[in-house]
Design a protein around this motif. Sequence first.
Motif, PDB file in Angstrom:
ATOM      1  N   GLY A  69      -2.397  -3.413  66.504  1.00 30.28           N
ATOM      2  CA  GLY A  69      -1.519  -3.161  65.301  1.00 30.28           C
ATOM      3  C   GLY A  69      -2.328  -3.569  63.972  1.00 30.28           C
ATOM      4  N   LYS A  70      -3.313  -4.046  64.037  1.00 33.52           N
ATOM      5  CA  LYS A  70      -4.290  -4.318  63.024  1.00 33.52           C
ATOM      6  C   LYS A  70      -4.025  -5.887  62.212  1.00 33.52           C
ATOM      7  N   THR A  71      -2.570  -6.401  62.810  1.00 35.72           N
ATOM      8  CA  THR A  71      -2.289  -7.528  62.236  1.00 35.72           C
ATOM      9  C   THR A  71      -3.250  -8.923  62.638  1.00 35.72           C
ATOM     10  N   THR A  72      -3.626  -8.943  63.910  1.00 35.49           N
ATOM     11  CA  THR A  72      -4.500 -10.016  64.120  1.00 35.49           C
ATOM     12  C   THR A  72      -5.770  -9.796  63.465  1.00 35.49           C
ATOM     13  N   GLU A  73      -6.267  -8.452  63.319  1.00 35.18           N
ATOM     14  CA  GLU A  73      -7.406  -8.257  62.639  1.00 35.18           C
ATOM     15  C   GLU A  73      -7.484  -8.733  61.160  1.00 35.18           C
ATOM     16  N   LYS A  74      -6.200  -8.639  60.541  1.00 33.73           N
ATOM     17  CA  LYS A  74      -6.255  -9.087  59.085  1.00 33.73           C
ATOM     18  C   LYS A  74      -5.995 -10.505  58.927  1.00 33.73           C
ATOM     19  N   ILE A  75      -5.276 -11.143  60.014  1.00 31.69           N
ATOM     20  CA  ILE A  75      -5.352 -12.597  60.117  1.00 31.69           C
ATOM     21  C   ILE A  75      -6.694 -13.247  60.336  1.00 31.69           C
ATOM     22  N   SER A  76      -7.433 -12.446  60.970  1.00 34.26           N
ATOM     23  CA  SER A  76      -8.885 -12.941  61.358  1.00 34.26           C
ATOM     24  C   SER A  76      -9.827 -12.733  60.063  1.00 34.26           C
ATOM     25  N   LYS A  77      -9.441 -11.902  59.271  1.00 40.11           N
ATOM     26  CA  LYS A  77     -10.034 -11.502  58.219  1.00 40.11           C
ATOM     27  C   LYS A  77      -9.796 -12.742  57.248  1.00 40.11           C
ATOM     28  N   ALA A  78      -8.638 -13.128  57.096  1.00 42.53           N
ATOM     29  CA  ALA A  78      -8.208 -13.991  55.848  1.00 42.53           C
ATOM     30  C   ALA A  78      -8.868 -15.354  56.317  1.00 42.53           C
ATOM     31  N   LEU A  79      -8.761 -15.600  57.847  1.00 37.39           N
ATOM     32  CA  LEU A  79      -9.257 -16.914  58.230  1.00 37.39           C
ATOM     33  C   LEU A  79     -10.883 -17.047  58.080  1.00 37.39           C
ATOM     34  N   SER A  80     -11.380 -15.981  58.273  1.00 39.41           N
ATOM     35  CA  SER A  80     -12.934 -15.717  58.027  1.00 39.41           C
ATOM     36  C   SER A  80     -13.345 -16.106  56.658  1.00 39.41           C
ATOM     37  N   ASP A  81     -12.604 -15.445  55.718  1.00 37.05           N
ATOM     38  CA  ASP A  81     -12.706 -15.680  54.231  1.00 37.05           C
ATOM     39  C   ASP A  81     -12.586 -17.263  53.912  1.00 37.05           C
ATOM     40  N   ARG A  82     -11.617 -17.764  54.514  1.00 34.50           N
ATOM     41  CA  ARG A  82     -11.517 -19.353  54.412  1.00 34.50           C
ATOM     42  C   ARG A  82     -12.552 -19.845  54.672  1.00 34.50           C
ATOM     43  N   PHE A  83     -13.181 -19.565  55.813  1.00 32.12           N
ATOM     44  CA  PHE A  83     -14.248 -20.597  56.310  1.00 32.12           C
ATOM     45  C   PHE A  83     -15.598 -20.102  55.686  1.00 32.12           C
ATOM     46  N   GLU A  84     -15.746 -18.940  55.193  1.00 32.46           N
ATOM     47  CA  GLU A  84     -16.839 -18.576  54.512  1.00 32.46           C
ATOM     48  C   GLU A  84     -16.973 -19.041  52.898  1.00 32.46           C
ATOM     49  N   ALA A  85     -15.663 -19.345  52.597  1.00 30.89           N
ATOM     50  CA  ALA A  85     -15.488 -19.913  51.098  1.00 30.89           C
ATOM     51  C   ALA A  85     -16.246 -21.125  51.132  1.00 30.89           C
ATOM     52  N   ASP A  86     -16.196 -22.041  52.142  1.00 30.16           N
ATOM     53  CA  ASP A  86     -16.865 -23.146  52.260  1.00 30.16           C
ATOM     54  C   ASP A  86     -18.153 -23.263  52.707  1.00 30.16           C
ATOM     55  N   GLY A  87     -19.018 -22.119  52.703  1.00 30.23           N
ATOM     56  CA  GLY A  87     -20.205 -21.853  52.963  1.00 30.23           C
ATOM     57  C   GLY A  87     -20.636 -21.707  54.712  1.00 30.23           C
ATOM     58  N   HIS A  88     -19.636 -21.566  55.400  1.00 32.38           N
ATOM     59  CA  HIS A  88     -19.945 -21.226  56.847  1.00 32.38           C
ATOM     60  C   HIS A  88     -20.037 -19.653  57.300  1.00 32.38           C
ATOM     61  N   ARG A  89     -20.751 -19.368  58.175  1.00 29.32           N
ATOM     62  CA  ARG A  89     -21.211 -18.152  58.479  1.00 29.32           C
ATOM     63  C   ARG A  89     -20.333 -17.671  59.760  1.00 29.32           C
ATOM     64  N   VAL A  90     -19.502 -16.620  59.536  1.00 28.37           N
ATOM     65  CA  VAL A  90     -18.533 -16.146  60.498  1.00 28.37           C
ATOM     66  C   VAL A  90     -18.975 -14.907  61.118  1.00 28.37           C
ATOM     67  N   THR A  91     -18.856 -14.768  62.256  1.00 27.44           N
ATOM     68  CA  THR A  91     -19.119 -13.600  62.908  1.00 27.44           C
ATOM     69  C   THR A  91     -17.636 -13.076  63.508  1.00 27.44           C
ATOM     70  N   ARG A  92     -17.151 -11.920  63.339  1.00 27.86           N
ATOM     71  CA  ARG A  92     -15.871 -11.415  63.781  1.00 27.86           C
ATOM     72  C   ARG A  92     -16.020 -10.287  64.942  1.00 27.86           C
ATOM     73  N   LEU A  93     -15.651 -10.654  66.357  1.00 30.00           N
ATOM     74  CA  LEU A  93     -15.638  -9.611  67.312  1.00 30.00           C
ATOM     75  C   LEU A  93     -14.387  -9.213  67.677  1.00 30.00           C
ATOM     76  N   ASN A  94     -14.125  -7.928  67.443  1.00 28.41           N
ATOM     77  CA  ASN A  94     -12.709  -7.228  67.849  1.00 28.41           C
ATOM     78  C   ASN A  94     -13.141  -6.702  69.332  1.00 28.41           C
ATOM     79  N   ILE A  95     -12.705  -7.103  70.133  1.00 33.49           N
ATOM     80  CA  ILE A  95     -12.940  -6.615  71.726  1.00 33.49           C
ATOM     81  C   ILE A  95     -12.057  -5.087  71.878  1.00 33.49           C
ATOM     82  N   GLY A  96     -11.260  -4.696  70.726  1.00 41.15           N
ATOM     83  CA  GLY A  96     -10.653  -3.512  70.912  1.00 41.15           C
ATOM     84  C   GLY A  96     -11.423  -2.425  70.424  1.00 41.15           C
ATOM     85  N   LYS A  97     -12.385  -2.558  69.790  1.00 39.62           N
ATOM     86  CA  LYS A  97     -13.274  -1.468  69.313  1.00 39.62           C
ATOM     87  C   LYS A  97     -14.136  -0.971  70.307  1.00 39.62           C
ATOM     88  N   PRO A  98     -14.544   0.252  70.136  1.00 40.95           N
ATOM     89  CA  PRO A  98     -15.344   1.102  70.944  1.00 40.95           C
ATOM     90  C   PRO A  98     -16.531   0.400  70.965  1.00 40.95           C
TER      91      PRO A  98
END
Length: 275
Positions: free
Chosen positions: A12-41
């Motif tokens: 329903g896209k909600t976990t993806e949105k939470i993942s994006k917000a979490l990613s932004d938080r880590f990246e703001a501190d200079g970390h490199r984040v890879t997001r993998l949504n296993i629901g995508k083709p």
Amino acid sequence: MMNILLLYISPGKTTEKISKALSDRFEADGHRVTRLNIGKPGSRTFKEVGSSIFYDMDLIGIGNPVFHLRVMHPLTEFLDQALPYAKPRFGAFLYLTYGGISSGRALLDLSNQLKKNNIPILGGFKVWAPHFYNRVEYPDIEARKTIDEFYSRIKESGYQPLEDEKTKRLFSYQTRKVNIAYHLANVIGNLRELPIQFDQDKCRGCNRCVNECPVGALTMQKIPVRDTSKCVYCYHCAAVCPHGAVICPTEKVADMVRTNKKLIGVENPQNAVYL
């Protein structure tokens, strides 16, 4: 700087949105984040993704939307194949979204899966999320507060793993209530699996529902054909169809969610950090 993998599924896209917000938080501190949504083709099976994505990862976050108080089976199956290749330097953390009465045993079950593969667990969090038929802005303020709290606390901990007993105690919250809720919600949840049909006159064969189905349950013939053995009744196809060709009684789904909440109550607190 750390290399971080966020691995999740998001009907329903909600976990993806939470993942994006979490990613932004880590990246703001200079970390490199890879997001993998296993629901995508192209990412639905471990064979498609491959083991190389786990190389040189310092930290792995695993995100799951709770369905019927459980971990979604496509995520469990993916992790069964992938986790033997995962050797994160610090370990892994877990996060859940849920829109019903409870997040159930999902954190505990995921932690057991990590433990079986000798991956240290750093903690986790859960956030309430709206169902597919609710059109609201998300993440809301409370969800963002929970993400901020989790990030601050895991950073302060120095990314130290939890002891096994503490993990079990933290993730076994409301066990008695969850056990009762599990049986009641299972009965009601089975009733929730309402018919999904496709209107041949309205369908334009655009393939959006096929491409966005998080479990690969749809294939396009003259109209979409649904594999009921794979379908998890998330109704995402109905939410994304631009032509109104997916016939789904969303009002009945909403009624059943309300019935669950009246019979069993809602988990309290709805949002929480476990560290």
